[in-house]
Design a protein around this motif. Structure first.
Motif, PDB file in Angstrom:
ATOM      1  N   ASN A  25       0.817  -1.213   0.000  1.00 35.35           N
ATOM      2  CA  ASN A  25       0.000   0.000   0.000  1.00 35.35           C
ATOM      3  C   ASN A  25       0.852   1.264   0.000  1.00 35.35           C
ATOM      4  O   ASN A  25       0.486   2.264  -0.629  1.00 35.35           O
ATOM      5  CB  ASN A  25      -0.946  -0.005   1.208  1.00 35.35           C
ATOM      6  CG  ASN A  25      -2.135  -0.926   1.007  1.00 35.35           C
ATOM      7  OD1 ASN A  25      -3.101  -0.581   0.346  1.00 35.35           O
ATOM      8  ND2 ASN A  25      -2.061  -2.124   1.575  1.00 35.35           N
ATOM      9  N   GLN A  28       1.934   1.800  -3.565  1.00 40.12           N
ATOM     10  CA  GLN A  28       0.829   2.293  -4.383  1.00 40.12           C
ATOM     11  C   GLN A  28       0.619   3.790  -4.159  1.00 40.12           C
ATOM     12  O   GLN A  28       0.441   4.560  -5.112  1.00 40.12           O
ATOM     13  CB  GLN A  28      -0.461   1.531  -4.038  1.00 40.12           C
ATOM     14  CG  GLN A  28      -0.479   0.089  -4.509  1.00 40.12           C
ATOM     15  CD  GLN A  28      -0.547  -0.019  -6.020  1.00 40.12           C
ATOM     16  OE1 GLN A  28       0.479  -0.174  -6.681  1.00 40.12           O
ATOM     17  NE2 GLN A  28      -1.738   0.082  -6.575  1.00 40.12           N
ATOM     18  N   MET A  29       0.632   4.208  -2.905  1.00 38.11           N
ATOM     19  CA  MET A  29       0.466   5.625  -2.595  1.00 38.11           C
ATOM     20  C   MET A  29       1.626   6.443  -3.152  1.00 38.11           C
ATOM     21  O   MET A  29       1.432   7.535  -3.690  1.00 38.11           O
ATOM     22  CB  MET A  29       0.371   5.814  -1.078  1.00 38.11           C
ATOM     23  CG  MET A  29      -0.931   5.332  -0.465  1.00 38.11           C
ATOM     24  SD  MET A  29      -2.360   6.252  -1.098  1.00 38.11           S
ATOM     25  CE  MET A  29      -1.990   7.898  -0.501  1.00 38.11           C
ATOM     26  N   GLU A  30       2.833   5.908  -3.022  1.00 38.57           N
ATOM     27  CA  GLU A  30       4.014   6.606  -3.542  1.00 38.57           C
ATOM     28  C   GLU A  30       3.898   6.816  -5.044  1.00 38.57           C
ATOM     29  O   GLU A  30       4.187   7.895  -5.574  1.00 38.57           O
ATOM     30  CB  GLU A  30       5.266   5.792  -3.205  1.00 38.57           C
ATOM     31  CG  GLU A  30       6.568   6.425  -3.668  1.00 38.57           C
ATOM     32  CD  GLU A  30       7.062   5.867  -4.979  1.00 38.57           C
ATOM     33  OE1 GLU A  30       7.745   6.610  -5.717  1.00 38.57           O
ATOM     34  OE2 GLU A  30       6.765   4.701  -5.276  1.00 38.57           O
ATOM     35  N   HIS A  31       3.444   5.793  -5.767  1.00 39.84           N
ATOM     36  CA  HIS A  31       3.307   5.885  -7.223  1.00 39.84           C
ATOM     37  C   HIS A  31       2.259   6.931  -7.610  1.00 39.84           C
ATOM     38  O   HIS A  31       2.495   7.763  -8.504  1.00 39.84           O
ATOM     39  CB  HIS A  31       2.921   4.520  -7.790  1.00 39.84           C
ATOM     40  CG  HIS A  31       2.691   4.537  -9.272  1.00 39.84           C
ATOM     41  ND1 HIS A  31       3.723   4.655 -10.184  1.00 39.84           N
ATOM     42  CD2 HIS A  31       1.538   4.480 -10.004  1.00 39.84           C
ATOM     43  CE1 HIS A  31       3.221   4.660 -11.409  1.00 39.84           C
ATOM     44  NE2 HIS A  31       1.903   4.551 -11.332  1.00 39.84           N
ATOM     45  N   CYS A  32       1.115   6.923  -6.944  1.00 45.11           N
ATOM     46  CA  CYS A  32       0.041   7.876  -7.262  1.00 45.11           C
ATOM     47  C   CYS A  32       0.479   9.317  -7.009  1.00 45.11           C
ATOM     48  O   CYS A  32       0.298  10.194  -7.861  1.00 45.11           O
ATOM     49  CB  CYS A  32      -1.202   7.561  -6.428  1.00 45.11           C
ATOM     50  SG  CYS A  32      -2.016   6.013  -6.865  1.00 45.11           S
ATOM     51  N   LEU A  33       1.053   9.563  -5.839  1.00 40.87           N
ATOM     52  CA  LEU A  33       1.455  10.922  -5.481  1.00 40.87           C
ATOM     53  C   LEU A  33       2.569  11.432  -6.390  1.00 40.87           C
ATOM     54  O   LEU A  33       2.551  12.589  -6.825  1.00 40.87           O
ATOM     55  CB  LEU A  33       1.912  10.959  -4.021  1.00 40.87           C
ATOM     56  CG  LEU A  33       0.814  10.740  -2.977  1.00 40.87           C
ATOM     57  CD1 LEU A  33       1.426  10.524  -1.603  1.00 40.87           C
ATOM     58  CD2 LEU A  33      -0.148  11.918  -2.946  1.00 40.87           C
ATOM     59  N   THR A  34       3.535  10.577  -6.696  1.00 42.03           N
ATOM     60  CA  THR A  34       4.643  10.986  -7.551  1.00 42.03           C
ATOM     61  C   THR A  34       4.163  11.293  -8.964  1.00 42.03           C
ATOM     62  O   THR A  34       4.599  12.267  -9.586  1.00 42.03           O
ATOM     63  CB  THR A  34       5.724   9.889  -7.593  1.00 42.03           C
ATOM     64  OG1 THR A  34       6.176   9.629  -6.263  1.00 42.03           O
ATOM     65  CG2 THR A  34       6.908  10.320  -8.437  1.00 42.03           C
ATOM     66  N   THR A  35       3.250  10.475  -9.484  1.00 45.85           N
ATOM     67  CA  THR A  35       2.721  10.698 -10.834  1.00 45.85           C
ATOM     68  C   THR A  35       1.991  12.035 -10.925  1.00 45.85           C
ATOM     69  O   THR A  35       2.199  12.816 -11.860  1.00 45.85           O
ATOM     70  CB  THR A  35       1.760   9.554 -11.229  1.00 45.85           C
ATOM     71  OG1 THR A  35       2.473   8.316 -11.189  1.00 45.85           O
ATOM     72  CG2 THR A  35       1.208   9.773 -12.626  1.00 45.85           C
ATOM     73  N   ILE A  36       1.136  12.319  -9.937  1.00 43.65           N
ATOM     74  CA  ILE A  36       0.403  13.592  -9.926  1.00 43.65           C
ATOM     75  C   ILE A  36       1.373  14.763  -9.816  1.00 43.65           C
ATOM     76  O   ILE A  36       1.260  15.763 -10.535  1.00 43.65           O
ATOM     77  CB  ILE A  36      -0.605  13.620  -8.760  1.00 43.65           C
ATOM     78  CG1 ILE A  36      -1.691  12.559  -8.966  1.00 43.65           C
ATOM     79  CG2 ILE A  36      -1.243  15.004  -8.635  1.00 43.65           C
ATOM     80  CD1 ILE A  36      -2.593  12.373  -7.762  1.00 43.65           C
ATOM     81  N   TYR A 143       3.566  16.970  -3.555  1.00 46.80           N
ATOM     82  CA  TYR A 143       3.059  15.635  -3.898  1.00 46.80           C
ATOM     83  C   TYR A 143       4.227  14.665  -4.078  1.00 46.80           C
ATOM     84  O   TYR A 143       4.210  13.537  -3.577  1.00 46.80           O
ATOM     85  CB  TYR A 143       2.231  15.698  -5.186  1.00 46.80           C
ATOM     86  CG  TYR A 143       0.758  15.947  -4.975  1.00 46.80           C
ATOM     87  CD1 TYR A 143      -0.089  14.916  -4.589  1.00 46.80           C
ATOM     88  CD2 TYR A 143       0.210  17.209  -5.179  1.00 46.80           C
ATOM     89  CE1 TYR A 143      -1.449  15.137  -4.403  1.00 46.80           C
ATOM     90  CE2 TYR A 143      -1.142  17.449  -4.989  1.00 46.80           C
ATOM     91  CZ  TYR A 143      -1.971  16.404  -4.602  1.00 46.80           C
ATOM     92  OH  TYR A 143      -3.310  16.625  -4.410  1.00 46.80           O
ATOM     93  N   GLY A 147       5.254  11.451  -1.824  1.00 44.82           N
ATOM     94  CA  GLY A 147       5.516  10.136  -2.401  1.00 44.82           C
ATOM     95  C   GLY A 147       6.839   9.570  -1.932  1.00 44.82           C
ATOM     96  O   GLY A 147       6.948   8.373  -1.629  1.00 44.82           O
TER      97      GLY A 147
END
Length: 465
Positions: A25, A28-36, A143, A147
């Motif tokens: 988890n 997953q959070m790291e990937h979402c925040l970094t992408t944004i 963000y 991440g």
């Protein structure tokens, strides 16, 4: 003879599965925040189009001159339009005299008003768009930083399921002191370092302090350890959980003087000193713009916000960058505060100096005084993406002095030189006594004048063992 099956370590399986779930988890959070965050920052390369002075002149000509009865007699040349455009950009507006210098116009006042109105509106829109882009960039960077924090957490070394080899060593060592250890857990990260948790009890009828247990563990593990703060004070005959951590090598003694410019006004300076986490000592001064209530409010907000960011576990770089981005959103953009930040690693003795528009600070070592000065902008003005953090190895018996600009300004143009000379003359090692004596010398300086709020913090570095 029936086969005896080995008991399955249910507790360890549970903790291992829990660790995998947490790690998944976090990633997953790291990937979402970094992408944004990357997406928001990627849009910063777009160039803003700013209308030139010449463009604004042309637009007003279309509006003001088309219906003018004298337009056929107008002798406004292309060169004249270029000249007016250049004057508009240079002066930030035009006057009637500027119009008269190139042509005669019956509606010169109305034309000047229209030009200046459009130009002011254009400047406002351009500045607003720049501000929006800067805010978007800062939010994107936060963000990305969030991440990174998730990624860092998922990669930290923590062994909740216990460590058998170490547990056996500890069990054997503490058994000699009539203690029974049931379980050993280890947690380790960059902020808190290594922490060892023991689930143990004393033999019936006995009770020992956690300080004694930490001392015995130090011998067993050949590492100086101390009990975790706010933990158990004693271990009795029932199982208790206690924690220990690596003992800090250094400790800091402090002294402070802080005075408002006028006795009937609030002090525009605010300061903070204390230990953060397990091994960081932080001292900071913030000087609000001007003096009085408004300056006090602004500098207090800087100190309190940074204290909260540090308390949740952020390192100094992340905390100050987040502080900067927060204050970009302040409604009063013309008000800024300085920040003089010093952090001391109590394990390694490394000092981290950070200046945001603040005065230099001073280090006295073995009778000699040196100045630490780092150029930077005040809090709320962020143009540099990297923070100028200066790190320096500190030694036992070092003395550090932090001051607000009111201290130096009170002694005139040679304030820095005089302050360094006064520091050399003072031989007391007690920080409060040092700053008291230093203030007496400052007030006796020829030409001394109290022009601003005055704050100085003295820090003495000492070995613990």
């Amino acid at each position: 003879m029936p086969i005896i099956k080995k008991k399955e370590p249910v507790e360890e399986i549970f903790f291992n599965e829990l660790e995998d779930i947490i790690s998944y988890n976090m990633k997953q959070m790291e990937h979402c925040l970094t992408t944004i965050g990357k997406r928001m920052c990627a849009e910063q390369d777009e160039d803003l189009e700013k209308k030139t002075g010449r463009t604004i002149i042309e637009s007003t000509i279309l509006k003001e001159c088309m219906l003018c009865r004298e337009k056929d007699k107008c002798r406004l040349t292309l060169d004249d339009r270029d000249k007016l455009g250049e004057l508009l950009e240079k002066q930030g507006g035009l006057s009637v005299q500027n119009i008269r210098s190139v042509c005669k116009c019956q509606r010169e006042k109305e034309w000047v008003e229209e030009i200046n109105t459009i130009y002011e509106r254009e400047l406002f829109l351009y500045a607003s768009e720049q501000r929006f882009i800067e805010m978007r960039r800062m939010i994107g960077e936060q963000y990305i930083e969030a991440g990174r924090m998730f990624k860092s957490f998922s990669a930290q070394k923590y062994q909740l399921s216990g460590v058998r080899p170490m547990q056996e060593v500890i069990e054997k060592g503490l058994k000699a002191h009539h203690l029974k250890v049931k379980k050993v857990y280890i947690y380790e990260d960059d902020m808190r370092g290594k922490q060892i948790y023991l689930f143990l009890k004393a033999q019936k009828g006995r009770e020992v302090t956690t300080k004694e247990v930490a001392r015995w563990l130090s011998v067993i593990l050949q590492e100086k350890l101390q009990p975790l703060p706010n933990g158990k004070q004693a271990i009795g005959e029932n199982y208790e959980m206690m924690g220990v951590q690596a003992a800090t090598k250094f400790h800091v003694l402090t002294g402070v003087i802080s005075r408002a410019e006028k006795e009937d006004m609030k002090n525009g300076d605010n300061f903070s000193m204390g230990t953060v986490g397990n091994h960081r000592f932080v001292s900071m001064i913030s000087d609000g713009m001007g003096t009085g209530t408004a300056a006090n409010r602004d500098s207090k907000a800087v100190i309190e916000t940074l204290e909260e960011l540090l308390e949740v576990g952020l390192d100094e770089k992340r905390a100050v960058q987040l502080l900067q981005s927060i204050f970009v959103f302040w409604p009063e953009k013309e008000r800024y505060s300085t920040l003089d930040y010093l952090q001391i690693d109590l394990h390694a003795g490394i000092g981290s100096f950070l200046k945001l528009g603040a005065c230099p600070c001073f280090l006295k070592r073995k009778g000699q005084v040196e100045m630490v000065q780092l150029p930077s902008l005040p809090v709320g003005v962020l143009k540099e993406k990297t923070l100028p953090i200066h790190r320096k190895k500190l030694e036992a018996e070092d003395f550090i002095l932090q001051v607000s600009d009111g201290i130096i300004d009170s002694m005139g143009e040679k304030g820095v030189e005089l302050l360094m000379e006064y520091m050399k003359q003072i031989h007391t090692t007690r920080p409060q006594g040092f700053v008291d004596e230093l203030m007496e010398k400052i007030e006796k300086t020829e030409g001394y004048e109290k022009k601003d709020d005055m704050t100085m913090i003295g820090l003495g570095i000492w070995d613990k063992y």
